[in-house]
Design an enzyme around this catalytic site. Structure first.
Site, PDB file in Angstrom:
ATOM      1  N   ASP A 123      -9.273  -4.621  -6.065  1.00  0.00           N
ATOM      2  CA  ASP A 123      -8.922  -3.653  -5.021  1.00  0.00           C
ATOM      3  C   ASP A 123      -9.760  -2.390  -5.193  1.00  0.00           C
ATOM      4  O   ASP A 123      -9.536  -1.599  -6.115  1.00  0.00           O
ATOM      5  CB  ASP A 123      -7.428  -3.331  -5.126  1.00  0.00           C
ATOM      6  CG  ASP A 123      -6.892  -2.580  -3.911  1.00  0.00           C
ATOM      7  OD1 ASP A 123      -7.686  -1.909  -3.236  1.00  0.00           O
ATOM      8  OD2 ASP A 123      -5.677  -2.654  -3.668  1.00  0.00           O
ATOM      9  N   HIS A 126      -7.688  -5.239  -1.500  1.00  0.00           N
ATOM     10  CA  HIS A 126      -6.431  -4.620  -1.065  1.00  0.00           C
ATOM     11  C   HIS A 126      -5.601  -5.537  -0.169  1.00  0.00           C
ATOM     12  O   HIS A 126      -4.382  -5.414  -0.104  1.00  0.00           O
ATOM     13  CB  HIS A 126      -6.742  -3.306  -0.330  1.00  0.00           C
ATOM     14  CG  HIS A 126      -5.574  -2.395  -0.172  1.00  0.00           C
ATOM     15  ND1 HIS A 126      -4.813  -1.959  -1.236  1.00  0.00           N
ATOM     16  CD2 HIS A 126      -5.013  -1.823   0.939  1.00  0.00           C
ATOM     17  CE1 HIS A 126      -3.849  -1.158  -0.791  1.00  0.00           C
ATOM     18  NE2 HIS A 126      -3.946  -1.076   0.513  1.00  0.00           N
ATOM     19  N   SER A 145       0.843  -1.192   0.000  1.00  0.00           N
ATOM     20  CA  SER A 145       0.000   0.000   0.000  1.00  0.00           C
ATOM     21  C   SER A 145       0.884   1.251   0.000  1.00  0.00           C
ATOM     22  O   SER A 145       1.630   1.464  -0.943  1.00  0.00           O
ATOM     23  CB  SER A 145      -0.964  -0.040   1.199  1.00  0.00           C
ATOM     24  OG  SER A 145      -1.981   0.914   1.058  1.00  0.00           O
TER      25      SER A 145
END
Length: 723
Positions: free
Chosen positions: A668, A700, A593
């Protein structure tokens, strides 16, 4: 000859014993859950403060029950509901109690929507009469009792309904709700993700008013994702997602009067481009508190709304040169004075204001951070909080009077202490961990921290780990760019300072985050033990922009997200590379991320320092991410184009020299696959070689079935091959 045979036999036995005691960890063991810590189930305190309730499931019968336990003894005292005694309901997956604990909502067949939101079939259970009533045949969101339990409000298909419990009838109080257009009573995607709440309506204490938010998404651009599934044709998920600089939902505050059945919009000012991150009724009859945050998020107004004549008054204004954090710490006392937390003196602290917004006292002060505010006990006039007074990698729990006097530390062990208090602040359950201690749960008296009993520890985990001879997670600091940064290191168990080792750095680095703390191994740490067994040193450094070291340290990254964070990772890698036992030509970095964003930048802008990088679910251009998060730290792209573009890896692909693996889930909804696909295209057009992997329909978190095992096998092989 006989002696020689015995000697050889003894040597073979010794070797066999040594082999059995020195096991090497495998990825299959890690992702099978072998090294998982046992955690205490989430507890809900009863109003009496001496008992709590837990949802239990019987694996043999499949029945569900809500059972009551004594804090002091841990013994079950009674059962509130058990589905073996109910007709028409075999099990339920969640529950909530009414305010007076006479009724209960039971949720069945839940269906997730986004990260925090879901809908389900709900039943009302009357604890005294044992009567069970189905709320609706429809899957609804966020059902909530009125204070007197006579009614329930909930959301169905973006409209709010009120259900009369005695009459078994419902009334629709908003009519304009429409998917991807108008939302009443629950939040839109970006509010849910970045402001952390779903239910956007509140009953007042009399139960005759409902304050609610309305989101007009008409101008918000739509984002779509293909869901490949297992059918012949993929389906498409379409939802409103405001990317940085684009239109947000127009949010408005409304007040519904139960008696007149009319709603009134509350005028919060002329500016229409703002956020309403929190609404909460005060302790004064029919006075609602509303927090209004400007789009730049550098000014937050606390506004009181009179629910009788709908007039408004600004009680408090919080300003910051960078941004104002939104919290759930606002607490109203009996006289309607209130507790507030702020970074206004450079560190996050607790303040007490009177009902008109005049400062009465700064309750906590010092060059340390209040990291959690637990609440206020009116009997003792004490506040309970968690802080970094014992160092930024540690957490302790304290109590203090509202005038800032009489502070008591009520936890003893050095490490991470997290408290969960009973409703009346008689007890707290302390969850403690440190680098050498997995999670321990103990019960304490809140007034002085005295130990009442031990609840649960993870000594079994330590026994499971013994044959592996894991290396410790070593905490230290590293002076980089004039700042003392927190660092942890894991070395091979047979570490030899005369040898040279490759170094893999992990980081997240997001604003206000912390990856270096005095806490026990998480799942990734066991992976690092596997890599250490293979001869790697693993290190993590929390650079500028991370949290719990004051506002200046955290907010230096404002308008330049990724710049100072990357400078610190590069400088830290160079400094570590100067150590005699680190091979400076074999330094890699990875992250997920925000960490994937950082790892991508590191292999590009730090191409003379890092030889390898792995980026999982990375942001590759801040122009692709949502408004609330991105603009909080960067303002808009229209105002800060250079800040966006100079610090986004997609604009630096020509600098790639090392080995690069980029990974993303195609489903995602947070950091869109668009980030990786555009990055891949840019790398191709720059004629740069790299590796990449896409996990179909994974969000995600990229998990489910063997997904994590596959991903970590791929990353392990990539590290072994390229570092």
């Amino acid at each position: 000859m006989r002696f020689s045979k015995i000697l050889v036999l003894l040597m073979m036995m010794a070797a066999s014993v040594a082999t059995s005691q020195e096991k090497n960890i495998t990825l299959e063991e890690i992702w099978s859950g072998k090294f998982s810590q046992q955690h205490l189930q989430s507890l809900q305190s009863l109003n009496n403060g001496v008992e709590y309730v837990v949802l239990n499931h019987d694996p043999d019968s499949g029945n569900s029950s809500v059972d009551v336990y004594s804090y002091e003894t841990g013994e079950k005292t009674r059962t509130l509901v058990d589905t073996k005694d109910l007709k028409g309901l075999k099990s339920f997956q969640a529950f909530s109690l009414s305010q007076d604990e006479s009724k209960m909502l039971l949720a069945t067949d839940p269906q997730p929507i986004y990260r925090r939101s879901s809908k389900a079939i709900f039943y009302i259970f009357d604890i005294k009469s044992k009567k069970l009533t189905k709320l609706s045949d429809k899957k609804v969101q966020e059902p909530t009792f009125s204070p007197d339990n006579s009614k329930l409000a909930y959301v169905f298909e973006n409209n709010i309904y009120v259900y009369d419990v005695a009459g078994h009838s419902e009334k629709q109080i908003t009519k304009d709700g429409k998917v991807n257009s108008i939302i009443n009573g629950v939040t839109d995607w970006v509010y849910e993700e970045e402001l952390g709440f779903v239910r956007a309506f509140q009953w007042n204490y009399k139960g005759d008013k409902i304050a609610f938010l309305r989101f007009d998404e008409a101008k918000v651009p739509e984002f779509s994702m293909d869901i490949f599934g297992g059918g012949l044709y993929p389906s498409e998920l379409v939802f409103k997602y405001p990317k940085a600089g684009e239109a947000n939902s127009e949010v408005s505050l409304h007040m519904y009067d139960v008696a007149s059945e009319e709603s009134t919009e509350i005028n919060l000012g002329d500016d229409k481009d703002f956020y309403i991150p929190r609404i909460k009724w005060t302790n004064k009859d029919n006075v609602l508190s509303v927090q209004v945050l400007n789009r730049h998020q550098d000014q937050l107004d606390l506004i009181f709304v009179d629910a009788e004549d709908y007039t408004t008054k600004v009680i408090l204004t919080e300003k910051d040169e960078a941004y104002v954090d939104v919290t759930d710490n606002l607490t109203f006392l009996e006289d309607n004075s209130f507790i507030w937390t702020s970074e206004r003196d450079g560190y996050n602290h607790i303040y007490l204001y009177d009902e008109n917004g005049k400062l009465k006292s700064q309750v906590t002060t010092g060059n340390w951070e209040v990291t959690n505010y637990y609440g206020y006990d009116n009997k003792s006039n004490r506040l309970f909080y968690q802080s970094t007074e014992n160092g930024s990698v540690n957490r302790d729990v304290y109590s203090i009077k509202t005038n800032g006097k009489g502070k008591k530390r009520i936890t003893e062990k050095t490490g991470i202490n997290n408290a969960d208090f009973s409703a009346d602040f008689t007890y707290f359950i302390n969850a403690f961990t440190s680098t050498d201690t997995p999670m321990q749960y103990t019960l304490h008296l809140a007034k002085n921290g005295k130990l009442v009993r031990e609840i649960k520890n993870n000594e079994e985990l330590l026994e499971v780990e013994k044959p592996y001879h894991f290396s410790p997670k070593e905490l230290s600091t590293l002076v980089v760019n004039g700042n003392e940064l927190n660092m942890w290191t894991i070395k091979p168990s047979d570490f030899d300072a005369s040898k040279k080792y490759p170094l893999l750095m992990f980081q997240y680095s997001g604003p206000g985050s912390q990856s270096v703390s005095n806490s026990y191994f998480n799942t990734n740490d066991y992976w690092y033990q596997l890599l250490a067994d293979k001869g790697y040193i693993i290190a993590c450094v929390d650079g500028r922009g991370t949290g719990f070291k004051g506002a200046e340290f955290k907010k230096i990254t404002q308008n330049e997200l990724g710049k100072y964070e990357l400078e610190d990772q590069i400088a830290a890698a160079k400094k570590l590379g100067e150590l005699d036992y680190i091979d400076a030509d074999r330094i890699g970095i990875w992250g997920w991320s925000f960490g994937g964003f950082m790892a991508s930048n590191a292999i590009l802008k730090g191409n003379n320092t890092f030889a390898m990088a792995i980026a999982v679910a990375p942001v590759t251009s801040w122009r692709f991410y949502d408004t609330i998060y991105t603009e909080r730290f960067m303002t808009t792209p229209q105002e800060n184009a250079s800040g966006y573009d100079e610090n986004s890896p997609i604009n630096h692909v020509d600098k790639l020299k090392g080995d690069f693996l980029i990974v993303h889930g195609s489903g995602d909804d947070n950091v869109h696959l668009q980030n990786t696909m555009r990055m891949v295209e840019a790398l191709i057009q720059a004629n740069k070689q790299f590796d990449w992997a896409i996990y179909p329909d994974k969000n995600h978190g990229i998990y489910g079935g063997n997904t994590r095992l596959h991903l970590y096998t791929k990353m392990t092989n990539f590290i072994k091959e390229h570092l």
